[in-house]
Scaffold this motif. Structure first.
Motif, PDB file in Angstrom:
ATOM      1  N   LYS A   8      -1.618  -2.926  -5.571  1.00 19.56           N
ATOM      2  CA  LYS A   8      -0.940  -1.916  -4.777  1.00 19.56           C
ATOM      3  C   LYS A   8      -1.898  -0.795  -4.374  1.00 19.56           C
ATOM      4  O   LYS A   8      -2.827  -0.463  -5.115  1.00 19.56           O
ATOM      5  N   THR A  20      11.064   0.268   4.648  1.00 19.46           N
ATOM      6  CA  THR A  20      10.074  -0.811   4.748  1.00 19.46           C
ATOM      7  C   THR A  20       9.604  -0.948   6.191  1.00 19.46           C
ATOM      8  O   THR A  20      10.415  -0.903   7.125  1.00 19.46           O
ATOM      9  N   ASN A  69       6.555  -3.170   8.723  1.00 20.60           N
ATOM     10  CA  ASN A  69       5.447  -4.113   8.808  1.00 20.60           C
ATOM     11  C   ASN A  69       4.427  -3.584   9.808  1.00 20.60           C
ATOM     12  O   ASN A  69       4.663  -2.593  10.516  1.00 20.60           O
ATOM     13  N   CYS A 108      -3.229   2.171   4.982  1.00 22.03           N
ATOM     14  CA  CYS A 108      -2.347   1.093   4.516  1.00 22.03           C
ATOM     15  C   CYS A 108      -2.606  -0.197   5.286  1.00 22.03           C
ATOM     16  O   CYS A 108      -2.662  -1.289   4.698  1.00 22.03           O
ATOM     17  N   ILE A 151      -3.905  -3.741   3.672  1.00 26.30           N
ATOM     18  CA  ILE A 151      -3.155  -4.995   3.822  1.00 26.30           C
ATOM     19  C   ILE A 151      -4.042  -6.067   4.442  1.00 26.30           C
ATOM     20  O   ILE A 151      -4.044  -7.225   4.005  1.00 26.30           O
ATOM     21  N   LYS A 178      -1.694  -6.445  -1.795  1.00 28.84           N
ATOM     22  CA  LYS A 178      -0.384  -7.075  -1.648  1.00 28.84           C
ATOM     23  C   LYS A 178       0.660  -6.143  -1.035  1.00 28.84           C
ATOM     24  O   LYS A 178       1.422  -6.545  -0.159  1.00 28.84           O
ATOM     25  N   LYS A 179       0.719  -4.901  -1.517  1.00 24.68           N
ATOM     26  CA  LYS A 179       1.702  -3.964  -0.983  1.00 24.68           C
ATOM     27  C   LYS A 179       1.114  -2.563  -0.954  1.00 24.68           C
ATOM     28  O   LYS A 179       0.283  -2.197  -1.796  1.00 24.68           O
ATOM     29  N   THR A 180       1.565  -1.776   0.016  1.00 24.53           N
ATOM     30  CA  THR A 180       1.146  -0.379   0.116  1.00 24.53           C
ATOM     31  C   THR A 180       2.380   0.504   0.202  1.00 24.53           C
ATOM     32  O   THR A 180       3.427   0.076   0.705  1.00 24.53           O
ATOM     33  N   HIS A 181       2.250   1.728  -0.282  1.00 23.67           N
ATOM     34  CA  HIS A 181       3.403   2.613  -0.380  1.00 23.67           C
ATOM     35  C   HIS A 181       2.992   4.042  -0.021  1.00 23.67           C
ATOM     36  O   HIS A 181       1.936   4.511  -0.452  1.00 23.67           O
ATOM     37  N   GLU A 235       7.553   1.578   2.137  1.00 19.21           N
ATOM     38  CA  GLU A 235       6.698   0.449   1.760  1.00 19.21           C
ATOM     39  C   GLU A 235       6.191  -0.212   3.037  1.00 19.21           C
ATOM     40  O   GLU A 235       6.970  -0.493   3.946  1.00 19.21           O
ATOM     41  N   VAL A 273       4.184  -3.459   4.544  1.00 22.84           N
ATOM     42  CA  VAL A 273       3.813  -4.833   4.199  1.00 22.84           C
ATOM     43  C   VAL A 273       3.262  -5.539   5.425  1.00 22.84           C
ATOM     44  O   VAL A 273       3.338  -5.030   6.550  1.00 22.84           O
ATOM     45  N   LYS A 274       2.714  -6.725   5.242  1.00 22.30           N
ATOM     46  CA  LYS A 274       2.124  -7.468   6.336  1.00 22.30           C
ATOM     47  C   LYS A 274       3.190  -8.010   7.272  1.00 22.30           C
ATOM     48  O   LYS A 274       3.059  -7.959   8.483  1.00 22.30           O
TER      49      LYS A 274
END
Length: 293
Positions: A209, A229, A231, A255, A259, A264-267, A290, A292-293
């Motif tokens: 993370k 969330t 992308n 972020c 990615i 795996k994940k960014t916040h 969050e 994500v890709k």
């Protein structure tokens, strides 16, 4: 008894996350109010020590903008920012290195150690951790409509991260605390945005993370509603229409870079909330945004 049972339930809720993340690396960008308010500072240090004790490997990259600003103003200098990044001349970079690499870095190390952790302070110069070059950005001229080059001064961008020193520190059980400064090609000190440094370090370490602490709840839409969330594709849209702007741009770009580097994940979370890290990592709901890709 009810209160005691609730405490037990909280521990049980966190158990799957402890099992999942033990042995993983989390890169955490520490900044904003969480670095100023005494209660928040102590809560952050407690969170870091707890993560370390349960087997998570925290790597901290810190900012220090408010403190730099206050010292600059006391010296009669006015802080200037372009696209969320500090314009840095030779006098300013000395202030930046003094504040980030000295005062703030050692305060964070001491605070973590006072809560039972084992932290070590570093900058990008140590062990050739960060190889950097001068950063140049462009801006569309409102008069001509063509791109103009903007000189930010002694501001750097990461060319390469050498994670060897961080790997050695992690294997020894210590917690690295990193000031985002490095040496340029001619050994000049370069000031690098801490969000970008955190993203690049997370990529180099293949971290589980990347977590950025901010002074807002997260990314909000045009109606001021928190987006839980996002992308990468949606980020481009929100940046183009101005929903993501100013100081949020480096955070979002960090972020995205992380990615793309297999984090795996960014916040992006609100560091004004006590124990924000624990709430994000160990609860189903989480807080903030969050990406994500």
């Amino acid at each position: 008894m009810k209160t005691i049972i609730e405490k037990a339930n909280i521990l049980i809720e966190s158990l799957p996350y402890i099992r999942r993340f033990s042995g993983k690396t989390f890169v955490i960008k520490y900044g904003g109010a969480a670095m100023v308010d005494e209660g928040l500072k102590n809560a952050f240090a407690q969170d870091i020590v707890l993560l370390n004790f349960i087997g998570i490997k925290p790597v901290i990259v810190h900012g220090g903008g408010p403190k730099i600003n206050s010292i600059m103003e006391r010296m009669g200098k006015t802080p200037t920012f372009v696209q969320g990044q500090r314009v840095t001349d030779e006098e300013t970079v000395d202030i930046v290195e003094m504040v980030l690499g000295g005062l703030i870095n050692k305060q964070i190390v001491s605070l973590i150690n006072s809560h039972g952790g084992l932290a070590i302070g570093l900058s990008g110069k140590d062990g050739n951790l960060i190889k950097a070059r001068r950063k140049v950005i462009t801006k569309i001229s409102p008069e001509t409509g063509v791109p103009e080059i903007i000189d930010l001064g002694l501001v750097g961008e990461v060319e390469k991260i050498n994670p060897r020193i961080l790997t050695s520190i992690e294997q020894s059980g210590f917690i690295p605390v990193i000031a985002p400064i490095s040496a340029g090609q001619h050994t000049n000190t370069l000031n690098i945005n801490a969000d970008y440094v955190a993203g690049e370090i997370a990529s180099a370490l293949k971290a589980e993370k990347l977590i950025l602490l901010t002074d807002v709840e997260g990314i909000k839409d045009k109606k001021n509603k928190l987006i839980s969330t996002l992308n990468v594709k949606k980020i481009r849209t929100l940046t183009a229409n101005g929903t993501i702007s100013g100081g949020m741009i480096p955070k979002v770009q960090a972020c995205q870079n992380a990615i793309n580097g297999d984090v795996k994940k960014t916040h992006i979370i609100d560091g004004r909330t006590p124990h924000a890290l624990l709430l994000e990592i160990f609860t189903e709901e989480g807080i903030g945004t969050e990406i994500v890709k």
